[in-house]
Design an enzyme around this catalytic site. Structure first.
Site, PDB file in Angstrom:
ATOM      1  N   SER A 175       0.804  -1.218   0.000  1.00 57.33           N
ATOM      2  CA  SER A 175       0.000   0.000   0.000  1.00 57.33           C
ATOM      3  C   SER A 175       0.840   1.274   0.000  1.00 57.33           C
ATOM      4  CB  SER A 175      -0.949   0.005   1.209  1.00 57.33           C
ATOM      5  OG  SER A 175      -0.228  -0.191   2.423  1.00 57.33           O
ATOM      6  N   ASP A 344      -2.956   5.909  11.905  1.00 59.73           N
ATOM      7  CA  ASP A 344      -2.117   5.308  10.870  1.00 59.73           C
ATOM      8  C   ASP A 344      -0.879   6.179  10.682  1.00 59.73           C
ATOM      9  OD1 ASP A 344      -0.898   4.304   8.639  1.00 59.73           O
ATOM     10  OD2 ASP A 344      -2.682   4.328   7.361  1.00 59.73           O
ATOM     11  N   HIS A 347       1.123   5.237   6.477  1.00 60.40           N
ATOM     12  CA  HIS A 347       0.769   5.777   5.170  1.00 60.40           C
ATOM     13  C   HIS A 347       0.750   7.299   5.178  1.00 60.40           C
ATOM     14  CE1 HIS A 347      -0.984   1.653   5.235  1.00 60.40           C
ATOM     15  NE2 HIS A 347      -0.403   1.613   4.049  1.00 60.40           N
TER      16      HIS A 347
END
Length: 356
Positions: A175, A344, A347
């Site tokens: 990702s 998070d 990311h």
């Protein structure tokens, strides 16, 4: 005779410059014994005071003082502050300097600094680019501070190459690489006419095509690069994942022919990059990275290895944090107030850090 009106209009005179000019003229004028210096000085000083009244902003009968104007020293101080501020917010331009042309043998893209530059508007946002996943759409997901979008990476001794014509670019990985791919596509697609671009999204392989440039920007999902039973779908339990560490052919066939050249609260509520030089976060293992670099150096197939970890470690302000989704759903209000479990810090929000 001192100042020509046609050459220097009265409205443009700066008294910080005028008074030294008058003094210089006085010292250089030949009196010839016709009049003593004091007689000459009185009208000149009177003239200078009249000009000062005319050109400076004076407030009569204002609260605090009868006369109020900006002194020369204050002006100079303001000018120094403005110069310092301008140097801070404007990135260095190397466009016209041959010394800073891109040379992959001499230029280290990973060495430089993040420069705040509000004057340059991002080429896209998570609202304007149709290809940004919800996972990276921080503004759309409720983030209110926008400054993270105005920090630009400036290498020390070179500029970044921008050639795309006739190239096939491929991002391979998980990702993180998908976020970088979307960043690249969004940067490009915003300036390409609708009929001159196309997007084909696949489960593992997605291709954006810029027709007029005969170029593609692709993403191939291979989270471990080598063959694995946890590619699609991802197996959540690491103990059940099986990797064939000596087998890469299954994935490698998709990138043959491609052109060459990360504590859960550590990012929560952060609004500025780390400014300490050579800062290194806790999410990256230097020993492991040295091992990877050593293996790459011994490979028979030529590979260019650009370590952007140091570059990105400074940007704790630009992670998705609580402005993201989990399991296909945006975080709830209850989850957002528990960043230890839900933030998070891996990311990145788009646009910005992956753009660099």
């Amino acid at each position: 005779r001192l100042i020509s009106r046609s050459a220097l209009p009265m409205s443009s005179i700066d008294t910080c410059q005028l008074i030294p000019m008058l003094a210089l003229h006085m010292s250089s004028t030949k009196l010839g014994g016709k009049a003593p210096l004091s007689i000459i000085t009185i009208p000149i000083c009177g003239f200078a005071f009249l000009v000062l009244l005319y050109t400076e902003r004076i407030s009569f009968f204002s609260t605090g003082s009868i006369f109020r104007f900006t002194s020369c020293s204050a002006k100079r101080h303001a000018a120094r502050l403005k110069k310092s501020r301008d140097e801070y917010i404007k990135p260095i331009s190397y466009a016209d300097d041959d010394r800073f042309e891109f040379d992959p043998e001499e230029c280290s893209l990973a060495h430089g600094k993040w420069v705040f530059n509000r004057s340059v508007k991002p080429l896209y946002s998570d609202r304007t680019c149709p290809y940004v996943d919800k996972q990276f759409s921080c503004i759309k997901n409720g983030r209110l501070d926008f400054n993270y979008r105005y920090w630009q990476w400036q290498p020390d001794d070179c500029t970044l190459p921008t050639k795309l014509q006739g190239k096939r670019r491929l991002f391979v990985g998980d990702s993180l690489q998908r976020g970088q791919w979307q960043s690249f596509v969004c940067l490009v697609e915003s300036v390409i006419p609708q009929r001159q671009k196309s997007m084909k999204r696949g489960r593992t392989h997605s291709v954006f095509r810029a027709k007029q440039y005969n170029a593609t920007i692709e993403f191939y999902w291979a989270p471990f690069l080598v063959e694995s039973n946890s590619d699609v779908p991802i197996i959540a339990d690491p103990k059940k994942r099986i990797l064939k560490v000596d087998s890469v052919a299954r994935h490698a066939k998709h990138w043959t022919g491609v052109d060459g050249n990360m504590n859960g609260t550590k990012c929560f509520n952060e609004t500025k990059p780390i400014s300490k030089k050579r800062y290194w976060g806790t999410g990256s293992n230097k020993r492991m990275m040295r091992a990877v670099a050593g293996v790459v150096e011994r490979m028979k197939v030529p590979v260019t290895f650009i370590n952007i970890t140091q570059l990105s470690e400074y940007r704790i302000d630009a992670h998705s944090s609580i402005y993201t989704e989990m399991g296909g759903k945006l975080l709830t209000d209850e989850e957002k107030v528990d960043p230890l479990h839900y933030a998070d810090c891996t990311h990145w929000c788009l646009p910005r850090v992956p753009d660099a």
